[in-house]
Design an enzyme around this catalytic site. Structure first.
Site, PDB file in Angstrom:
ATOM      1  N   HIS A 144       0.839  -1.205   0.000  1.00  0.00           N
ATOM      2  CA  HIS A 144       0.000   0.000   0.000  1.00  0.00           C
ATOM      3  C   HIS A 144       0.872   1.252   0.000  1.00  0.00           C
ATOM      4  O   HIS A 144       0.630   2.193  -0.781  1.00  0.00           O
ATOM      5  CB  HIS A 144      -0.902  -0.024   1.235  1.00  0.00           C
ATOM      6  CG  HIS A 144      -1.701   1.212   1.453  1.00  0.00           C
ATOM      7  ND1 HIS A 144      -3.020   1.340   1.093  1.00  0.00           N
ATOM      8  CD2 HIS A 144      -1.357   2.416   2.030  1.00  0.00           C
ATOM      9  CE1 HIS A 144      -3.462   2.541   1.422  1.00  0.00           C
ATOM     10  NE2 HIS A 144      -2.469   3.220   1.999  1.00  0.00           N
ATOM     11  N   GLU A 145       1.892   1.280   0.848  1.00  0.00           N
ATOM     12  CA  GLU A 145       2.756   2.460   0.937  1.00  0.00           C
ATOM     13  C   GLU A 145       3.612   2.624  -0.320  1.00  0.00           C
ATOM     14  O   GLU A 145       3.811   3.739  -0.801  1.00  0.00           O
ATOM     15  CB  GLU A 145       3.635   2.375   2.184  1.00  0.00           C
ATOM     16  CG  GLU A 145       2.870   2.312   3.493  1.00  0.00           C
ATOM     17  CD  GLU A 145       1.880   3.445   3.673  1.00  0.00           C
ATOM     18  OE1 GLU A 145       2.104   4.534   3.098  1.00  0.00           O
ATOM     19  OE2 GLU A 145       0.878   3.251   4.384  1.00  0.00           O
ATOM     20  N   HIS A 148       1.540   4.248  -2.878  1.00  0.00           N
ATOM     21  CA  HIS A 148       1.471   5.702  -2.700  1.00  0.00           C
ATOM     22  C   HIS A 148       2.654   6.379  -3.396  1.00  0.00           C
ATOM     23  O   HIS A 148       2.498   7.390  -4.085  1.00  0.00           O
ATOM     24  CB  HIS A 148       1.512   6.058  -1.209  1.00  0.00           C
ATOM     25  CG  HIS A 148       0.178   6.130  -0.545  1.00  0.00           C
ATOM     26  ND1 HIS A 148      -0.878   6.863  -1.053  1.00  0.00           N
ATOM     27  CD2 HIS A 148      -0.275   5.572   0.611  1.00  0.00           C
ATOM     28  CE1 HIS A 148      -1.926   6.746  -0.255  1.00  0.00           C
ATOM     29  NE2 HIS A 148      -1.585   5.973   0.765  1.00  0.00           N
ATOM     30  N   GLU A 223      -6.356   6.939  -0.946  1.00  0.00           N
ATOM     31  CA  GLU A 223      -6.324   5.711  -0.151  1.00  0.00           C
ATOM     32  C   GLU A 223      -6.965   4.550  -0.895  1.00  0.00           C
ATOM     33  O   GLU A 223      -6.444   3.427  -0.873  1.00  0.00           O
ATOM     34  CB  GLU A 223      -7.015   5.940   1.194  1.00  0.00           C
ATOM     35  CG  GLU A 223      -6.267   6.875   2.119  1.00  0.00           C
ATOM     36  CD  GLU A 223      -4.841   6.411   2.385  1.00  0.00           C
ATOM     37  OE1 GLU A 223      -4.623   5.204   2.630  1.00  0.00           O
ATOM     38  OE2 GLU A 223      -3.936   7.259   2.328  1.00  0.00           O
TER      39      GLU A 223
END
Length: 300
Positions: A144-145, A148, A223
């Site tokens: 997930h990071e 980003h 998100e």
């Protein structure tokens, strides 16, 4: 919510006062007049983008300093070796340079990514995450990071904030001139009156709050997109399991304000409070992943 709004209004008041002082000095010392909309726009862009771009450039340094995150230079144990190896593999799959990997002390399950560019970034996880998540869940959080970073979310967020700041500065002062002109009976004047300053004061607050809502809407959109990217890199089931585990936080987030929007876990809220939140509810994020998987199966 009221504490957050109060802090936001106090911050905008400080910015407005500083802006007013600086513009007064520029007008008094250099004879610059902001009655022309073109000149106003130029100065608004300088002030509007200046703060957000400076914050972006120092984001890694600021995040390390504010959280006490310790970058893993040489892994000291098997857990750190796994962290670095997992981020390296995901970064290669995402087509970005290897981010710095760090650990910071915090009780809650959380992680964040920051940095000025896709190829100059930092991914950090909390000690709470390392203690509460299994490897599959932690892998999904890292994915997930990394997503980003690969999506360029830090840069995009800074640009969005800069545009919104510019709009607030310009719109408040244009409306202020209109109101002041009306109150003075449209008389020609070399300066502005009390009505201008009162109007600008109020509209800086009102427009600033609306701009913050727009920025938080975009943050929530980021998100969902990072969750989808995490599912692509680590697997949908792992990403869903990680989000479910985050439910243990129950809205706890000790990250400093400057990096809180980039953490995987955010505060919870409903109604008007939701408009000021940087993260969607976990249930909506999980449902979005499940709906995305159902759509893919239907198309296939």
């Amino acid at each position: 919510m009221f504490k957050r709004i109060g802090l936001f209004l106090a911050t905008n008041l400080a910015v407005m006062v500083l802006l007013g002082v600086v513009l007064s000095v520029l007008q008094g010392v250099f004879g610059i007049r902001l009655g022309d909309n073109g000149t106003l726009l130029v100065f608004a862009m300088i002030f509007g983008f200046g703060g957000s771009l400076i914050s972006l450039l120092i984001s890694k340094w600021s995040a390390k300093r504010s959280t006490g995150a310790q970058v893993i230079e040489t892994p000291r144990n098997e857990a750190e070796q796994w962290l670095v190896a997992t981020v390296r593999r995901q970064a290669e799959a995402a087509g970005i340079k290897m981010p710095e990997v760090a650990i910071y002390e915090a009780p809650e399950i959380n992680a964040f990514a920051t940095g000025p560019t896709r190829n100059n970034s930092l991914v950090a996880v909390s000690t709470g995450l390392l203690g509460a998540m299994n490897r599959d869940e932690a892998e999904a959080v890292l994915a997930h990071e990394v997503s980003h970073v690969a999506n360029g979310d830090m840069v995009t967020m800074a640009l969005v904030q800069g545009v919104l700041n510019t709009f607030v500065i310009v719109a408040a002062r244009i409306v202020g001139r209109i109101v002041d002109s009306y109150l003075s009976g449209n008389r020609e004047s070399s300066g502005v009156g009390f009505g201008y300053y009162i109007t600008v004061f109020v509209l800086d607050m009102v427009f600033g709050l609306l701009a913050n809502m727009i920025a938080m809407w975009f943050s929530r959109y980021r998100e969902f997109r990072a969750d989808a990217g995490g599912a692509s890199l680590a697997g949908r089931d792992k990403m869903i399991a990680a989000l479910q585990r985050l439910g243990q936080n129950q809205g706890v987030n000790t990250l400093p304000n400057q990096v809180a929007a980039f953490g995987i876990s955010g505060a919870v809220g409903h109604g008007m409070r939701r408009l000021l939140l940087s993260h969607p509810p976990l249930e909506e994020r999980i449902n979005a992943l499940r709906a995305r998987a159902d759509t893919v199966r239907t198309v296939a």
